[in-house]
Write a protein that holds these residues in place. Structure first.
Motif, PDB file in Angstrom:
ATOM      1  N   ALA A   1       0.983  -1.058  -0.294  1.00 40.49           N
ATOM      2  CA  ALA A   1       0.067  -0.260  -0.201  1.00 40.49           C
ATOM      3  C   ALA A   1       0.528   0.950   0.216  1.00 40.49           C
ATOM      4  N   GLY A   2       2.647   1.103   0.362  1.00 47.56           N
ATOM      5  CA  GLY A   2       2.855   2.036   1.466  1.00 47.56           C
ATOM      6  C   GLY A   2       4.120   1.964   1.294  1.00 47.56           C
ATOM      7  N   LEU A   3       4.540   3.295   2.098  1.00 45.21           N
ATOM      8  CA  LEU A   3       6.069   3.534   2.680  1.00 45.21           C
ATOM      9  C   LEU A   3       6.423   3.876   4.484  1.00 45.21           C
ATOM     10  N   LYS A   4       7.094   2.536   5.090  1.00 45.05           N
ATOM     11  CA  LYS A   4       7.240   3.165   6.703  1.00 45.05           C
ATOM     12  C   LYS A   4       8.166   3.618   6.682  1.00 45.05           C
ATOM     13  N   LEU A   5       7.754   4.505   7.513  1.00 49.84           N
ATOM     14  CA  LEU A   5       9.750   4.735   7.817  1.00 49.84           C
ATOM     15  C   LEU A   5       9.147   5.184   9.119  1.00 49.84           C
ATOM     16  N   HIS A   6      11.342   4.867   9.866  1.00 53.45           N
ATOM     17  CA  HIS A   6      11.145   4.869  10.983  1.00 53.45           C
ATOM     18  C   HIS A   6      12.197   5.237  12.020  1.00 53.45           C
ATOM     19  N   LEU A   7      12.235   6.805  12.096  1.00 53.37           N
ATOM     20  CA  LEU A   7      13.561   7.255  11.773  1.00 53.37           C
ATOM     21  C   LEU A   7      13.970   7.624  12.920  1.00 53.37           C
ATOM     22  N   ALA A   8      13.649   6.851  13.835  1.00 54.77           N
ATOM     23  CA  ALA A   8      14.580   6.676  15.538  1.00 54.77           C
ATOM     24  C   ALA A   8      15.643   5.523  14.898  1.00 54.77           C
ATOM     25  N   ASN A   9      15.187   4.273  14.514  1.00 53.71           N
ATOM     26  CA  ASN A   9      15.869   3.397  14.000  1.00 53.71           C
ATOM     27  C   ASN A   9      16.422   3.937  12.806  1.00 53.71           C
ATOM     28  N   SER A  10      16.231   4.690  12.127  1.00 50.99           N
ATOM     29  CA  SER A  10      17.357   5.088  10.531  1.00 50.99           C
ATOM     30  C   SER A  10      17.971   6.566  10.765  1.00 50.99           C
ATOM     31  N   ASN A  11      17.932   7.043  12.697  1.00 51.32           N
ATOM     32  CA  ASN A  11      18.614   7.896  13.506  1.00 51.32           C
ATOM     33  C   ASN A  11      18.314   9.567  12.125  1.00 51.32           C
ATOM     34  N   LEU A  12      17.502   9.580  11.500  1.00 50.29           N
ATOM     35  CA  LEU A  12      16.860  10.850  11.202  1.00 50.29           C
ATOM     36  C   LEU A  12      17.859  12.146  11.933  1.00 50.29           C
ATOM     37  N   ASP A  13      18.222  12.932  11.161  1.00 52.14           N
ATOM     38  CA  ASP A  13      18.687  14.603  12.438  1.00 52.14           C
ATOM     39  C   ASP A  13      17.905  15.521  11.246  1.00 52.14           C
ATOM     40  N   PHE A  14      16.896  16.020  12.363  1.00 50.52           N
ATOM     41  CA  PHE A  14      16.225  17.364  11.644  1.00 50.52           C
ATOM     42  C   PHE A  14      16.861  18.459  11.195  1.00 50.52           C
ATOM     43  N   HIS A  15      17.774  18.917  12.195  1.00 45.71           N
ATOM     44  CA  HIS A  15      18.591  19.527  12.226  1.00 45.71           C
ATOM     45  C   HIS A  15      19.637  19.455  10.700  1.00 45.71           C
ATOM     46  N   ASP A  16      20.270  17.601  10.549  1.00 44.89           N
ATOM     47  CA  ASP A  16      20.821  18.062   9.265  1.00 44.89           C
ATOM     48  C   ASP A  16      19.754  18.654   7.792  1.00 44.89           C
ATOM     49  N   PRO A  17      20.882  19.611   7.223  1.00 44.88           N
ATOM     50  CA  PRO A  17      19.734  19.345   5.805  1.00 44.88           C
ATOM     51  C   PRO A  17      19.634  18.794   5.119  1.00 44.88           C
ATOM     52  N   ASP A  18      20.889  18.273   5.002  1.00 46.19           N
ATOM     53  CA  ASP A  18      21.430  17.092   3.242  1.00 46.19           C
ATOM     54  C   ASP A  18      19.569  15.974   3.892  1.00 46.19           C
ATOM     55  N   GLN A  19      19.883  15.687   5.307  1.00 47.04           N
ATOM     56  CA  GLN A  19      19.139  14.759   5.361  1.00 47.04           C
ATOM     57  C   GLN A  19      17.788  15.180   5.248  1.00 47.04           C
ATOM     58  N   VAL A  20      17.422  16.152   5.637  1.00 49.55           N
ATOM     59  CA  VAL A  20      16.110  16.493   5.212  1.00 49.55           C
ATOM     60  C   VAL A  20      15.535  16.692   3.383  1.00 49.55           C
ATOM     61  N   VAL A  21      16.665  17.137   2.979  1.00 54.58           N
ATOM     62  CA  VAL A  21      16.867  17.259   1.003  1.00 54.58           C
ATOM     63  C   VAL A  21      16.333  15.760   1.605  1.00 54.58           C
ATOM     64  N   GLN A  22      17.127  15.048   1.708  1.00 51.66           N
ATOM     65  CA  GLN A  22      16.528  13.581   0.634  1.00 51.66           C
ATOM     66  C   GLN A  22      15.715  12.837   1.578  1.00 51.66           C
ATOM     67  N   LEU A  23      14.797  13.079   2.871  1.00 46.49           N
ATOM     68  CA  LEU A  23      13.949  12.724   3.037  1.00 46.49           C
ATOM     69  C   LEU A  23      12.592  13.149   2.100  1.00 46.49           C
ATOM     70  N   GLN A  24      12.988  14.915   1.571  1.00 52.48           N
ATOM     71  CA  GLN A  24      11.741  15.732   1.327  1.00 52.48           C
ATOM     72  C   GLN A  24      11.878  14.545  -0.346  1.00 52.48           C
ATOM     73  N   LYS A  25      12.864  14.142  -1.236  1.00 53.72           N
ATOM     74  CA  LYS A  25      12.917  13.215  -2.163  1.00 53.72           C
ATOM     75  C   LYS A  25      12.064  11.984  -2.297  1.00 53.72           C
ATOM     76  N   VAL A  26      12.290  11.458  -1.046  1.00 53.99           N
ATOM     77  CA  VAL A  26      10.946  10.569  -0.817  1.00 53.99           C
ATOM     78  C   VAL A  26       9.913  10.491  -0.441  1.00 53.99           C
ATOM     79  N   LEU A  27       9.881  11.636   0.116  1.00 55.53           N
ATOM     80  CA  LEU A  27       7.719  12.136   0.474  1.00 55.53           C
ATOM     81  C   LEU A  27       7.753  12.554  -1.368  1.00 55.53           C
TER      82      LEU A  27
END
Ligand SMILES: [Zn+2]
Length: 334
Positions: A156-182
């Motif tokens: 049906a769709g995508l599940k993301l787990h941002l703790a286990n993936s250790n996503l850092d919302f203060h890191d602009p590069d990671q946020v840009v990559q997340l935006q591409k996924v979205l």
């Protein structure tokens, strides 16, 4: 609460299986458990590898990884609770754990295989189960995995787990990559289930707003299912602040409430004092009961029948509100 202890160790508990299943048709329920897991033998093995590299995450009582689990187990606990449908979330993001970087498990083939396991399993009960593939969004293969399932179908769709993936919302590069996924999800009209709470001990409105703004900018049409009421199990000030940011975004028009749902998976934990849960019913009313999804996080947490009882004994909602909440089905189940 330790994010990994909750995610990994809860599932070490033995699974209570239905002895005399009640068909969902018999008691007339149309509800769903919107947050359940199954795992292949590979997933059980990678679990053991994780507990070896991060013993603190698996707790002092860790005695080996949980056994594999398939959809017959899912159907049994749904029947026991009288629920019509279940949402099965892939554990493929386990292979993207930063702590496994450079290990044999750090391999996109494992990710694909675990997602395929979920697709094949849920296909056995197409009228009752929906599945979500998963991936660590910061891995270089993330977009390819999303693109693959967008084409292949069956999930049906995508599940993301941002703790286990250790996503850092203060890191602009990671946020840009997340935006591409979205954006890729929105392009293919695939919904997102997201465990938003990351490892930041100060988690709260900043993370929620960064995510909300990323959606607004890159994927405004995305259907969102926010797991654990924007937390990671239990309920505390950080989770409440994140929920408050969503409610604010509905009010100021950055986010369309019609497209956003919140699940109760693992929120009402037995060890949680009543004071911690006190603000929750008001938050649920601010969002609207028609957008609160029943969910457990089984088998990391108790089965749906037990969790319905726990919710009813701990949350002060009216009969009419329970009726709405327990009958809700996310739009991707229809
Ligand atoms: Zn879960």
């Amino acid at each position: 609460m330790n994010y990994l202890a909750n995610r990994l160790c809860g599932a070490c508990l033995p699974v209570l299986m239905a002895l005399s299943p009640v068909s969902y048709a018999e008691n007339g329920s149309h509800g769903a458990d919107h947050h359940m897991h199954i795992r292949s033998q590979n997933a059980s093995d990678v679990w053991a590898a994780l507990c070896e590299s991060m013993p603190q995450a698996c707790g002092p009582d860790y005695a080996g990884p949980p056994a594999p689990l398939d959809v017959d187990d899912v159907i049994a606990v749904l029947d026991e609770a009288g629920l019509e449908k279940g949402v099965v979330l892939s554990l493929a993001y386990f292979y993207g754990f930063p702590e496994l970087s450079g290990s044999d498990y750090d391999n996109p083939d494992y990710v694909r295989e675990e997602n395929r396991f979920v697709a094949e399993q849920i296909a056995r009960y197409p009228d009752r189960l929906a599945g979500f593939f998963s991936v660590n969004p910061s891995q270089p293969y993330a977009l390819e995995e999303v693109g693959y399932w967008a084409e292949a179908g069956g999930l049906a769709g995508l599940k993301l787990h941002l703790a286990n993936s250790n996503l850092d919302f203060h890191d602009p590069d990671q946020v840009v990559q997340l935006q591409k996924v979205l954006a890729l999800l929105a392009e293919h009209q695939l919904p997102l289930v997201v465990h938003l709470r990351n490892r930041n001990p100060e988690y709260g409105a900043f993370e929620a707003n960064t995510f909300i703004n990323a959606v607004a900018e890159s994927a405004p049409g995305l259907t969102l299912h926010i797991a654990h009421m924007a937390g990671w199990g239990g309920y505390d000030e950080g989770t409440d602040a994140a929920l408050g940011a969503f409610i604010q975004a509905f009010e100021d028009g950055r986010l369309d409430r019609d497209r956003v749902y919140f699940d109760l998976a693992a929120v009402v934990m037995a060890a949680l004092p009543d004071e911690a849960l006190a603000p929750l019913p008001a938050r649920m009313r601010q969002i609207g009961m028609d957008h609160i999804l029943f969910a457990t996080d089984w088998d990391a947490m108790e089965a749906p029948k037990e969790y319905i009882q726990a919710l009813k004994s701990r949350l002060d909602l009216t009969e009419a509100e329970w009726e709405v909440l327990l009958a809700n089905q996310a739009p991707y189940l229809e």
